[in-house]
Design a protein around this motif. Structure first.
Motif, PDB file in Angstrom:
ATOM      1  N   UNK A 105     -11.941   4.685   3.061  1.00 23.27           N
ATOM      2  CA  UNK A 105     -11.823   5.785   2.081  1.00 23.27           C
ATOM      3  C   UNK A 105     -10.359   6.234   1.970  1.00 23.27           C
ATOM      4  N   UNK A 106      -9.632   6.141   3.068  1.00 19.98           N
ATOM      5  CA  UNK A 106      -8.232   6.596   3.067  1.00 19.98           C
ATOM      6  C   UNK A 106      -7.298   5.592   2.404  1.00 19.98           C
ATOM      7  N   UNK A 107      -7.797   4.387   2.123  1.00 19.38           N
ATOM      8  CA  UNK A 107      -6.944   3.350   1.526  1.00 19.38           C
ATOM      9  C   UNK A 107      -7.666   2.727   0.333  1.00 19.38           C
TER      10      UNK A 107
ATOM     11  N   UNK B  91       0.875  -1.172   0.000  1.00 16.87           N
ATOM     12  CA  UNK B  91       0.000   0.000   0.000  1.00 16.87           C
ATOM     13  C   UNK B  91       0.915   1.224   0.000  1.00 16.87           C
ATOM     14  N   UNK B  92       0.526   2.258  -0.742  1.00 20.37           N
ATOM     15  CA  UNK B  92       1.363   3.452  -0.874  1.00 20.37           C
ATOM     16  C   UNK B  92       1.183   4.367   0.335  1.00 20.37           C
ATOM     17  N   UNK B  93       2.241   4.484   1.118  1.00 19.90           N
ATOM     18  CA  UNK B  93       2.180   5.197   2.390  1.00 19.90           C
ATOM     19  C   UNK B  93       1.867   6.685   2.221  1.00 19.90           C
ATOM     20  N   UNK B  94       2.530   7.350   1.286  1.00 18.21           N
ATOM     21  CA  UNK B  94       2.319   8.793   1.132  1.00 18.21           C
ATOM     22  C   UNK B  94       0.902   9.102   0.660  1.00 18.21           C
TER      23      UNK B  94
ATOM     24  N   UNK C 163      -4.369  11.341   1.876  1.00 25.21           N
ATOM     25  CA  UNK C 163      -5.825  11.175   1.951  1.00 25.21           C
ATOM     26  C   UNK C 163      -6.321  11.278   3.398  1.00 25.21           C
ATOM     27  N   UNK C 164      -5.541  10.727   4.315  1.00 20.01           N
ATOM     28  CA  UNK C 164      -5.928  10.767   5.733  1.00 20.01           C
ATOM     29  C   UNK C 164      -5.983  12.208   6.222  1.00 20.01           C
TER      30      UNK C 164
ATOM     31  N   UNK D 117      -6.089  -3.594   7.157  1.00 20.49           N
ATOM     32  CA  UNK D 117      -5.461  -3.035   5.957  1.00 20.49           C
ATOM     33  C   UNK D 117      -4.819  -4.131   5.124  1.00 20.49           C
ATOM     34  N   UNK D 118      -5.019  -4.056   3.794  1.00 18.51           N
ATOM     35  CA  UNK D 118      -5.962  -3.212   3.077  1.00 18.51           C
ATOM     36  C   UNK D 118      -7.387  -3.469   3.580  1.00 18.51           C
ATOM     37  N   UNK D 119      -8.273  -2.485   3.400  1.00 19.75           N
ATOM     38  CA  UNK D 119      -9.641  -2.661   3.896  1.00 19.75           C
ATOM     39  C   UNK D 119     -10.458  -3.577   2.996  1.00 19.75           C
ATOM     40  N   UNK D 120     -11.521  -4.166   3.546  1.00 20.46           N
ATOM     41  CA  UNK D 120     -12.450  -4.906   2.685  1.00 20.46           C
ATOM     42  C   UNK D 120     -13.062  -3.943   1.669  1.00 20.46           C
ATOM     43  N   UNK D 121     -13.448  -4.456   0.487  1.00 16.59           N
ATOM     44  CA  UNK D 121     -13.913  -3.587  -0.612  1.00 16.59           C
ATOM     45  C   UNK D 121     -15.430  -3.653  -0.780  1.00 16.59           C
TER      46      UNK D 121
END
Ligand code: URP
Ligand code: ZN
Ligand code: ZN
Length: 468
Positions: free
Chosen positions: A212-214, A187-190, A195-196, A290-294
């Motif tokens: 939403x943030x991920x 997952x892309x940290x930046x 987004x957070x 993380x990653x979150x469920x979709x």
């Protein structure tokens, strides 16, 4: 009575990653001594007529007693391994996590202290590399790989764990030299940080904003980047906890190019969606991982990829935090902003029944794929095959006897973990492992744990077997 076997599991329908046949399994000194018809008498016989004998599960991604910056894990090796056993798993591979500034060897020694005399199941360790200093890369890591720690995880996100791109390439290079397998949390940290900040800055702090943030894009981008690193370093990698169609597309693309990219998915991506984080009050925190469920379309994409063998491994990613607990998701009754909720959900005990029911009973995967994903392939990839991961002469007698027709409603009160909830509460499944044997010892029967907490052995892993 003089007998060649300590235990005979008679008349079972034995299932492996490739075969299915009715046979007796003769067990001596914790090993499978014979598989055949009419094996005769034993000191003890269990009639398994009508039951399936499957290899005990290998859960190759679980977190137990792992020190955290936020929260405290609810399961140690005792409760975690008992829970796994009652769900048909016989080998666990949790993580020995290096803290930044800590020597890798000190991290591994610390985890041995946490597991020894606690695990009822055999266990190995992956390492988590968070501080790849020259000493770690040139001395500690090669040494530990030689000593039987042949896989390690790197993170592309989480401030206390993440490596930058150059550091990941350095770690991959060691894996290339030494023949180890690197697991990547992609997952892309930046992007997540950006987004957070936008979400919290506009007052969007509820658990549902974790998803939403991920979004998939941050997972897709990082998956593609990890694949590129694997290509550059010329070493296979395994992408862990793949959540949906966009990361799957990247993995399929890599396979099309002939790259050796392995992938794992988990029950949460089949049974949960982002809507489970968006429930009244704060209860959505229970499904923050993380990653979150979709969403349902992505659940279908994950099922499809399982049936098409895009994934090699199906793990729990058990990361146990209680909900209403001083060290949990709602500490001392206080609701947290989404980015401060400990990430992770429990799942050691429900992993196999959820896949069996939705996959095998549901007609989406064959029973041989089920065995391959949950036992044989993780055992091969992480270097513990053929001792673990199949039913064959010479292997450890790690066997789960399944009633494939038993209907069970998942209830947290029936589970053996130390977490105060299950995200799968109320889900009906068909099929449950009603007896679990670890090296020939019956350790779980009909939802009860029978074994001893101290019987698990540490297993040194060999080099990964990458062709199945
Ligand atoms: O949310 C999750 N998956 N927590 C466990 C740690 C990890 O990244 O696997
Ligand atoms: Zn991860
Ligand atoms: Zn994990």
């Amino acid at each position: 009575m003089d007998s060649p076997y300590d235990l005979l599991i008679a008349n079972a329908e034995v299932v492996t990653a490739s075969d299915r046949f009715v046979a007796d399994i003769g067990i001596l000194d914790g090993k499978i001594q014979a598989v055949g018809r009419g094996l005769g008498a034993a000191r003890e016989t269990i009639d398994a007529r009508g039951l399936l004998a499957l290899p005990g599960g290998v859960d190759a991604h679980c977190h137990l007693d792992q020190p955290q910056q936020v929260g405290r894990m609810a399961d140690d090796f005792k409760s975690g391994s008992r829970s796994a056993a009652c769900g048909g798993t016989t080998t666990i591979i949790p993580f020995a996590a290096q803290m930044k500034g800590q020597s890798l060897r000190a991290a591994v020694e610390d985890y041995h202290r946490r597991a020894t005399d606690k695990s009822c199941l055999d266990y190995a360790f992956h390492m988590i590399i968070t501080d790849p200093t020259p000493e770690v890369l040139t001395q500690e890591l090669p040494g530990l790989i030689q000593e039987g720690y042949t896989s390690f995880k790197v993170y592309m996100t989480y401030d206390d764990l993440k490596l930058n791109d150059r550091q990941i390439l350095d770690v991959l290079d060691v894996a290339h030299q030494e023949g180890a397998l690197v697991m990547v949390h992609a997952e892309n940290s930046d992007c997540i940080g950006w987004l957070t900040d936008r979400l919290t800055g506009s007052g969007h702090t509820a658990p549902k904003y974790h998803a939403v943030s991920r979004p998939q894009a941050v997972e897709r981008e990082a998956t593609h980047r990890a694949i590129t690193f694997s290509e550059l370093a010329d070493v296979p990698i395994l992408i862990v906890h793949v959540s949906g169609s966009e990361a799957i597309e990247q993995i399929r693309w890599a396979h099309g190019r002939g790259l050796r990219i392995f992938a794992e998915t988990c029950p949460q991506y089949l049974y949960l969606t982002a809507a489970d984080l968006d429930v009244d009050g704060y209860e959505g925190a229970k499904c923050v991982c993380s990653p979150p469920p979709r969403d349902p379309a992505n659940q279908e994409a994950v099922w499809r990829a399982l049936s098409h063998n895009v994934f090699s491994v199906f793990s729990s990613d058990h990361a146990p935090y209680s909900y209403d607990d001083p060290d949990g998701k709602k500490p001392n009754g206080h609701e947290q902003h989404f980015h401060h909720i400990p990430n992770g959900i429990p799942g050691l005990e429900t992993r196999l029944p959820l896949l069996f029911s939705g996959g095998v009973v549901g007609g989406r995967i064959s029973i041989h794929q089920f065995v391959a994903l949950t036992a044989t392939q993780p055992a091969k990839l992480y270097g513990i095959y053929p001792r673990k991961g199949s039913i064959m002469v010479g292997a450890d007698a790690d066997i789960a006897l399944w009633d494939p027709t038993l209907q069970v409603t998942i209830r947290n009160q029936r589970l053996h973990h130390n977490v105060d909830y299950t995200p799968y509460e109320g889900i009906d499944v068909t099929g449950w492992p009603i007896m679990t044997f670890s090296r020939g010892r019956l350790i779980s029967k009909s939802f009860d744990f029978l074994g001893q907490a101290v019987a698990g052995q540490f297993i040194r892993c060999g080099k990964p077997i990458l062709s199945f």
